[in-house]
Design a protein around this motif. Structure first.
Motif, mmCIF file in Angstrom:
data_model
loop_
_atom_site.group_PDB
_atom_site.id
_atom_site.type_symbol
_atom_site.label_atom_id
_atom_site.label_comp_id
_atom_site.label_asym_id
_atom_site.label_seq_id
_atom_site.Cartn_x
_atom_site.Cartn_y
_atom_site.Cartn_z
ATOM 1 N N PHE A 120 0.835 -1.198 0.000
ATOM 2 C CA PHE A 120 0.000 0.000 0.000
ATOM 3 C C PHE A 120 0.873 1.253 0.000
ATOM 4 O O PHE A 120 0.603 2.233 -0.710
ATOM 5 C CB PHE A 120 -0.925 0.000 1.216
ATOM 6 C CG PHE A 120 -1.857 1.159 1.287
ATOM 7 C CD1 PHE A 120 -3.008 1.205 0.515
ATOM 8 C CD2 PHE A 120 -1.571 2.228 2.129
ATOM 9 C CE1 PHE A 120 -3.867 2.295 0.574
ATOM 10 C CE2 PHE A 120 -2.426 3.323 2.197
ATOM 11 C CZ PHE A 120 -3.576 3.358 1.411
ATOM 12 N N LEU A 121 1.954 1.225 0.789
ATOM 13 C CA LEU A 121 2.893 2.343 0.817
ATOM 14 C C LEU A 121 3.519 2.559 -0.556
ATOM 15 O O LEU A 121 3.661 3.702 -1.019
ATOM 16 C CB LEU A 121 3.979 2.088 1.857
ATOM 17 C CG LEU A 121 5.108 3.126 1.920
ATOM 18 C CD1 LEU A 121 4.572 4.464 2.410
ATOM 19 C CD2 LEU A 121 6.241 2.639 2.826
ATOM 20 N N GLU A 124 1.111 4.321 -2.887
ATOM 21 C CA GLU A 124 1.011 5.741 -2.567
ATOM 22 C C GLU A 124 2.277 6.490 -2.989
ATOM 23 O O GLU A 124 2.206 7.633 -3.447
ATOM 24 C CB GLU A 124 0.773 5.921 -1.067
ATOM 25 C CG GLU A 124 -0.593 5.440 -0.603
ATOM 26 C CD GLU A 124 -1.724 6.198 -1.293
ATOM 27 O OE1 GLU A 124 -1.616 7.440 -1.428
ATOM 28 O OE2 GLU A 124 -2.698 5.537 -1.704
ATOM 29 N N ASP A 127 2.151 7.141 -6.665
ATOM 30 C CA ASP A 127 1.287 8.293 -6.944
ATOM 31 C C ASP A 127 2.005 9.601 -6.627
ATOM 32 O O ASP A 127 1.851 10.597 -7.344
ATOM 33 C CB ASP A 127 0.000 8.194 -6.122
ATOM 34 C CG ASP A 127 -0.911 7.074 -6.603
ATOM 35 O OD1 ASP A 127 -0.718 6.598 -7.736
ATOM 36 O OD2 ASP A 127 -1.812 6.675 -5.829
ATOM 37 N N LEU A 128 2.772 9.596 -5.537
ATOM 38 C CA LEU A 128 3.524 10.790 -5.157
ATOM 39 C C LEU A 128 4.524 11.167 -6.246
ATOM 40 O O LEU A 128 4.682 12.351 -6.590
ATOM 41 C CB LEU A 128 4.240 10.559 -3.829
ATOM 42 C CG LEU A 128 5.132 11.695 -3.311
ATOM 43 C CD1 LEU A 128 4.288 12.929 -3.015
ATOM 44 C CD2 LEU A 128 5.902 11.263 -2.070
ATOM 45 N N GLY A 143 9.178 10.625 1.249
ATOM 46 C CA GLY A 143 8.493 9.384 0.895
ATOM 47 C C GLY A 143 9.470 8.263 0.609
ATOM 48 O O GLY A 143 9.255 7.105 0.999
#
Length: 238
Positions: A120-121, A124, A127-128, A143
């Motif tokens: 999940f990280l 994300e 996406d970042l 991140g």
């Protein structure tokens, strides 16, 4: 004392001695052993185990095999005379292996659960990267530092599982080659570790690999301070 009229009395005495010492070395109570033997089909209770170990009740052949199985100790070793320090060492090693087997199951379960969160990280973080064009920026490095933390944990869990396998594995295979059945979801972001653009010209302390050494709250403070400064410098931004 062995019964002179019973040539097998010494074997039975050895069996009782091993049964008691083995059970105690494994940390199993008489009640727990009786419960396991009932699961194997024997009508055993705590008092039954007590009487057997105390020599007040003989042991049938089928019972002896099931008791040996419950204690994970070969039947031929159960009837042999105690081997002093060597026998005690064998029992201690086997107790360690049992503990390692339990720990290995827990580690693999933890690895599986952690992999879900790490995946999940990674999504994300992907996406970042799509939103932030500057990979050398503070937000991306923040991140990336968390991706490095996730990768380190996954590597550590995998190494621990392999080390435990070196204690529990009975096969002839190379125990270091155990296949840990969980993908390292941070693998796609190994470029974070590379000393190439976008961070090679930055101070080492500002690279994600070094930032990953920071405590979680320090990382939160880092990105929070950056965002606050950015908002102050760009008051017109939505």
């Amino acid at each position: 004392m062995p019964d002179a009229k019973n040539p097998y009395a010494t074997w039975e005495e050895n069996f009782r001695t091993h049964m008691r010492s083995r059970r105690e070395a494994l940390g199993i109570t008489q009640t727990e052993l009786a419960r396991e033997l009932r699961a194997k089909g024997l009508s055993f209770h705590q008092q039954t185990v007590q009487r057997v170990e105390g020599g007040e009740r003989p042991v049938r052949l089928d019972e002896a095999f099931l008791i040996s199985d419950a204690l994970s100790f070969p039947i031929y070793s159960m009837v042999k005379p105690p081997e002093g320090e060597i026998g005690s060492m064998y029992t201690a090693i086997d107790r360690l292996r049992r503990a390692a087997a339990r720990a290995q199951e827990e580690v693999l379960e933890a690895e599986s659960a952690f992999a879900d969160s790490a995946e999940f990280l990674a999504i994300e973080f992907e996406d970042l990267l799509q939103r932030e064009s500057d990979r050398s920026g503070a937000v991306v490095r923040w991140g990336a530092a968390w991706m490095v933390k996730a990768r380190r944990v996954q590597d550590s869990l995998s190494d621990t599982a392999r080390s435990l396998n070196g204690i529990t594995d009975d096969s002839d295979d190379d125990w270091t080659e155990i296949a840990v059945p969980f993908p390292n979801v941070a693998e796609d972001f190994r470029w974070i570790d590379d000393e190439v653009d976008p961070w090679v010209h930055m101070p080492e302390t500002e690279r994600p690999e070094a930032m990953a050494d920071m405590q979680p709250m320090a990382l939160y403070d880092y990105v929070r301070d950056y965002m606050e400064n950015w908002n102050e410098q760009h008051p017109e931004a939505p």
